[in-house]
Design a protein around this motif. Sequence first.
Motif, PDB file in Angstrom:
ATOM      1  N   VAL A  61       0.844  -1.202   0.000  1.00  0.00           N
ATOM      2  CA  VAL A  61       0.000   0.000   0.000  1.00  0.00           C
ATOM      3  C   VAL A  61       0.878   1.251   0.000  1.00  0.00           C
ATOM      4  O   VAL A  61       0.561   2.251  -0.653  1.00  0.00           O
ATOM      5  CB  VAL A  61      -0.969   0.006   1.205  1.00  0.00           C
ATOM      6  CG1 VAL A  61      -1.748   1.299   1.259  1.00  0.00           C
ATOM      7  CG2 VAL A  61      -1.924  -1.162   1.113  1.00  0.00           C
ATOM      8  N   ARG A  62       2.021   1.180   0.679  1.00  0.00           N
ATOM      9  CA  ARG A  62       2.942   2.321   0.662  1.00  0.00           C
ATOM     10  C   ARG A  62       3.437   2.582  -0.765  1.00  0.00           C
ATOM     11  O   ARG A  62       3.535   3.728  -1.195  1.00  0.00           O
ATOM     12  CB  ARG A  62       4.111   2.073   1.616  1.00  0.00           C
ATOM     13  CG  ARG A  62       4.987   3.311   1.780  1.00  0.00           C
ATOM     14  CD  ARG A  62       6.236   3.045   2.573  1.00  0.00           C
ATOM     15  NE  ARG A  62       5.992   2.962   3.993  1.00  0.00           N
ATOM     16  CZ  ARG A  62       6.334   1.924   4.739  1.00  0.00           C
ATOM     17  NH1 ARG A  62       6.924   0.887   4.197  1.00  0.00           N
ATOM     18  NH2 ARG A  62       6.086   1.918   6.029  1.00  0.00           N
ATOM     19  N   VAL A  63       3.711   1.498  -1.480  1.00  0.00           N
ATOM     20  CA  VAL A  63       4.131   1.642  -2.879  1.00  0.00           C
ATOM     21  C   VAL A  63       3.050   2.358  -3.679  1.00  0.00           C
ATOM     22  O   VAL A  63       3.328   3.293  -4.441  1.00  0.00           O
ATOM     23  CB  VAL A  63       4.427   0.260  -3.510  1.00  0.00           C
ATOM     24  CG1 VAL A  63       4.602   0.381  -5.012  1.00  0.00           C
ATOM     25  CG2 VAL A  63       5.649  -0.356  -2.889  1.00  0.00           C
ATOM     26  N   LEU A  64       1.801   1.950  -3.478  1.00  0.00           N
ATOM     27  CA  LEU A  64       0.700   2.546  -4.239  1.00  0.00           C
ATOM     28  C   LEU A  64       0.559   4.031  -3.925  1.00  0.00           C
ATOM     29  O   LEU A  64       0.352   4.849  -4.822  1.00  0.00           O
ATOM     30  CB  LEU A  64      -0.621   1.819  -3.928  1.00  0.00           C
ATOM     31  CG  LEU A  64      -0.709   0.358  -4.386  1.00  0.00           C
ATOM     32  CD1 LEU A  64      -2.006  -0.266  -3.930  1.00  0.00           C
ATOM     33  CD2 LEU A  64      -0.577   0.254  -5.889  1.00  0.00           C
ATOM     34  N   ARG A  66       2.861   6.073  -2.793  1.00  0.00           N
ATOM     35  CA  ARG A  66       4.010   6.816  -3.338  1.00  0.00           C
ATOM     36  C   ARG A  66       3.867   6.998  -4.841  1.00  0.00           C
ATOM     37  O   ARG A  66       4.221   8.038  -5.387  1.00  0.00           O
ATOM     38  CB  ARG A  66       5.313   6.076  -3.039  1.00  0.00           C
ATOM     39  CG  ARG A  66       5.774   6.354  -1.640  1.00  0.00           C
ATOM     40  CD  ARG A  66       7.188   5.879  -1.403  1.00  0.00           C
ATOM     41  NE  ARG A  66       7.583   6.261  -0.061  1.00  0.00           N
ATOM     42  CZ  ARG A  66       8.375   5.551   0.706  1.00  0.00           C
ATOM     43  NH1 ARG A  66       8.865   4.412   0.268  1.00  0.00           N
ATOM     44  NH2 ARG A  66       8.698   5.962   1.904  1.00  0.00           N
ATOM     45  N   SER A  67       3.340   5.985  -5.468  1.00  0.00           N
ATOM     46  CA  SER A  67       3.142   6.084  -6.910  1.00  0.00           C
ATOM     47  C   SER A  67       2.112   7.158  -7.237  1.00  0.00           C
ATOM     48  O   SER A  67       2.253   7.895  -8.209  1.00  0.00           O
ATOM     49  CB  SER A  67       2.697   4.729  -7.439  1.00  0.00           C
ATOM     50  OG  SER A  67       2.178   4.849  -8.705  1.00  0.00           O
ATOM     51  N   LYS A  68       1.078   7.254  -6.403  1.00  0.00           N
ATOM     52  CA  LYS A  68       0.051   8.276  -6.612  1.00  0.00           C
ATOM     53  C   LYS A  68       0.670   9.676  -6.570  1.00  0.00           C
ATOM     54  O   LYS A  68       0.393  10.530  -7.406  1.00  0.00           O
ATOM     55  CB  LYS A  68      -1.027   8.123  -5.537  1.00  0.00           C
ATOM     56  CG  LYS A  68      -2.133   9.147  -5.584  1.00  0.00           C
ATOM     57  CD  LYS A  68      -3.026   8.915  -6.779  1.00  0.00           C
ATOM     58  CE  LYS A  68      -3.968  10.096  -6.971  1.00  0.00           C
ATOM     59  NZ  LYS A  68      -4.711   9.997  -8.224  1.00  0.00           N
ATOM     60  N   LYS A  69       1.539   9.874  -5.573  1.00  0.00           N
ATOM     61  CA  LYS A  69       2.236  11.161  -5.463  1.00  0.00           C
ATOM     62  C   LYS A  69       3.076  11.419  -6.701  1.00  0.00           C
ATOM     63  O   LYS A  69       3.177  12.543  -7.189  1.00  0.00           O
ATOM     64  CB  LYS A  69       3.158  11.138  -4.230  1.00  0.00           C
ATOM     65  CG  LYS A  69       2.603  11.881  -3.042  1.00  0.00           C
ATOM     66  CD  LYS A  69       3.700  12.025  -1.994  1.00  0.00           C
ATOM     67  CE  LYS A  69       3.176  12.717  -0.754  1.00  0.00           C
ATOM     68  NZ  LYS A  69       4.156  12.687   0.322  1.00  0.00           N
ATOM     69  N   HIS A  70       3.705  10.354  -7.181  1.00  0.00           N
ATOM     70  CA  HIS A  70       4.589  10.463  -8.334  1.00  0.00           C
ATOM     71  C   HIS A  70       3.813  10.835  -9.597  1.00  0.00           C
ATOM     72  O   HIS A  70       4.257  11.659 -10.391  1.00  0.00           O
ATOM     73  CB  HIS A  70       5.320   9.125  -8.521  1.00  0.00           C
ATOM     74  CG  HIS A  70       6.274   9.091  -9.661  1.00  0.00           C
ATOM     75  ND1 HIS A  70       6.394   8.027 -10.504  1.00  0.00           N
ATOM     76  CD2 HIS A  70       7.162  10.019 -10.098  1.00  0.00           C
ATOM     77  CE1 HIS A  70       7.305   8.285 -11.416  1.00  0.00           C
ATOM     78  NE2 HIS A  70       7.797   9.477 -11.197  1.00  0.00           N
ATOM     79  N   LEU A 113       0.742   4.571   7.900  1.00  0.00           N
ATOM     80  CA  LEU A 113       1.493   5.343   6.907  1.00  0.00           C
ATOM     81  C   LEU A 113       1.656   6.808   7.308  1.00  0.00           C
ATOM     82  O   LEU A 113       2.367   7.563   6.652  1.00  0.00           O
ATOM     83  CB  LEU A 113       0.814   5.261   5.538  1.00  0.00           C
ATOM     84  CG  LEU A 113       0.785   3.893   4.859  1.00  0.00           C
ATOM     85  CD1 LEU A 113       0.117   3.983   3.504  1.00  0.00           C
ATOM     86  CD2 LEU A 113       2.186   3.328   4.695  1.00  0.00           C
ATOM     87  N   GLU A 114       0.976   7.215   8.380  1.00  0.00           N
ATOM     88  CA  GLU A 114       1.026   8.620   8.784  1.00  0.00           C
ATOM     89  C   GLU A 114       2.457   9.110   9.010  1.00  0.00           C
ATOM     90  O   GLU A 114       2.796  10.237   8.674  1.00  0.00           O
ATOM     91  CB  GLU A 114       0.199   8.831  10.061  1.00  0.00           C
ATOM     92  CG  GLU A 114      -1.233   9.236   9.759  1.00  0.00           C
ATOM     93  CD  GLU A 114      -2.064   9.334  11.021  1.00  0.00           C
ATOM     94  OE1 GLU A 114      -1.478   9.425  12.125  1.00  0.00           O
ATOM     95  OE2 GLU A 114      -3.294   9.324  10.903  1.00  0.00           O
ATOM     96  N   ASP A 115       3.298   8.227   9.542  1.00  0.00           N
ATOM     97  CA  ASP A 115       4.686   8.607   9.806  1.00  0.00           C
ATOM     98  C   ASP A 115       5.414   9.024   8.529  1.00  0.00           C
ATOM     99  O   ASP A 115       6.334   9.824   8.564  1.00  0.00           O
ATOM    100  CB  ASP A 115       5.444   7.435  10.443  1.00  0.00           C
ATOM    101  CG  ASP A 115       5.052   7.251  11.896  1.00  0.00           C
ATOM    102  OD1 ASP A 115       4.427   8.191  12.441  1.00  0.00           O
ATOM    103  OD2 ASP A 115       5.350   6.196  12.473  1.00  0.00           O
ATOM    104  N   ASP A 116       5.000   8.409   7.410  1.00  0.00           N
ATOM    105  CA  ASP A 116       5.636   8.754   6.139  1.00  0.00           C
ATOM    106  C   ASP A 116       4.913   9.882   5.428  1.00  0.00           C
ATOM    107  O   ASP A 116       5.195  10.162   4.264  1.00  0.00           O
ATOM    108  CB  ASP A 116       5.643   7.532   5.205  1.00  0.00           C
ATOM    109  CG  ASP A 116       6.304   6.335   5.829  1.00  0.00           C
ATOM    110  OD1 ASP A 116       7.285   6.542   6.550  1.00  0.00           O
ATOM    111  OD2 ASP A 116       5.853   5.200   5.620  1.00  0.00           O
ATOM    112  N   GLU A 117       3.951  10.461   6.119  1.00  0.00           N
ATOM    113  CA  GLU A 117       3.101  11.495   5.512  1.00  0.00           C
ATOM    114  C   GLU A 117       2.477  11.010   4.208  1.00  0.00           C
ATOM    115  O   GLU A 117       2.485  11.688   3.188  1.00  0.00           O
ATOM    116  CB  GLU A 117       3.900  12.785   5.281  1.00  0.00           C
ATOM    117  CG  GLU A 117       4.273  13.433   6.593  1.00  0.00           C
ATOM    118  CD  GLU A 117       5.218  14.590   6.415  1.00  0.00           C
ATOM    119  OE1 GLU A 117       5.497  14.963   5.272  1.00  0.00           O
ATOM    120  OE2 GLU A 117       5.658  15.131   7.439  1.00  0.00           O
ATOM    121  N   LEU A 118       1.940   9.823   4.280  1.00  0.00           N
ATOM    122  CA  LEU A 118       1.286   9.260   3.106  1.00  0.00           C
ATOM    123  C   LEU A 118      -0.116   8.801   3.483  1.00  0.00           C
ATOM    124  O   LEU A 118      -0.365   8.419   4.623  1.00  0.00           O
ATOM    125  CB  LEU A 118       2.048   8.032   2.611  1.00  0.00           C
ATOM    126  CG  LEU A 118       3.442   8.202   2.018  1.00  0.00           C
ATOM    127  CD1 LEU A 118       4.085   6.840   1.859  1.00  0.00           C
ATOM    128  CD2 LEU A 118       3.379   8.904   0.680  1.00  0.00           C
TER     129      LEU A 118
END
Lengths: 305, 136
Positions: A61-64, A66-70, A113-118
Amino acid sequence: MVQYSYFPGCNLKTNAKGFEETAIAVSKKLNVELVEIPNWNCCGTVHTMTSDNIMKRIAPVRVLSRSKKHIETLEESPNQVVTLCSMCNSTLKIVSKEVSDNQDTLDKINYQLEDDELTYENDIEVKHFLEILRDSVGYEGISKKVVKPLKGLKVSPYYGCMLLHPEEAKIDDEEMPDVLESLVESLGAELVMSPLFKYCCGSYHIVDQENIVSSQVEKIVEAATRRGANALVVACPLCSYNIDQQQKAMAKESAGFKPIPIFYFTQLMALAMGEPVKINHFKEHFINPEPLLKELGLIGRKKTK
Amino acid sequence: MSYEYIKFGKEEREFRQKIEEISGENIFSCYQCGKCSAGCMFSDKMDRTVNQQILRIQLGQKEKVLSANTHWVCASCLTCSVRCPRDIDVAAIMEAIREYTLREEPEKIKISELPKKVLEKLPNIALVANFRKKTG
């Protein structure tokens, strides 16, 4: 040029460099550029089939997210993340289906994921590069770019399990796929069908139960060569490693065994499209495909630009 | 000829329920058609076939289930799951048996004992996948 957010996964950076470099080269030729996600992490490789383990679902889910941000930084990008590795493809697809069906799980993961601001909001589609080639580019678009048809190469497609299983992740019909078949034909190679096209290679058993892998590989290769194939085409770095490496071991053991080279589908595309040979990283293969390609006149003799 | 009596006690029920809880599947959906074992490409390496394992879970025979090598030979290719006529995620049940063991003893494979040579030559996906499947 359409830009896709591209998730490489770990193996494309280590022992499947030829897969990634050829994919990026041919994607540029086909106007579907693959742009790597910055700071991606491992998706976890295999999906957990337990119903109660959320921890193993956080990485994909973190990958997804991050990809959205990208994607927001890309031009003309559809809302899709593209993978090359079929294991990443299946892991990401399954998890994205799971969290879209289960808001509670997603909330719990988002809290982590909050720690990664995602945060992830279920708003992105996972695609395998083969799906992009089939649905957005089309086989005709591919064959138009072919400058050197792969004449004489008798290729048998080997899907492995993760491209076709499970229901949520499959890129084609699970019992009668034709995406690799059509691709091989559009590159001018001869197609050899084998009934063991999705006969599992033994996957991660290579670490501690090598005998399982070797007996699987023997059957897969035998089925293909008996039908006249002189090469296999795959989409999974682990299938490729297992088949390639086990064949070398088998050839050492019995003199009668004839190994055949393994290609990633993007390597065949790069060869047919006249890309430089060195991006294929053939030196890293256990069964070097170069002698066969030279014999068929596909590399070497004539210099192509 | 000796008979083995089938017991349906608390222990049997608890084992079955735990497997159902971890996998999220209803084990009694299975009607023993054997399609999972017929299509399994690893059947020849298992000492009990997949449908035999499922029958034993239905009966709650914990020791017999855990002592077979079936779930450790399963490579999660999911062929059984996509073919099951009763729509059971069979591979998830195999995963549940693995997890059941790993939650008690988390190291089926001891990573520290793997030779360095093996660790260096293998692709990362093989290692990550293996450790995720065989450690708790």
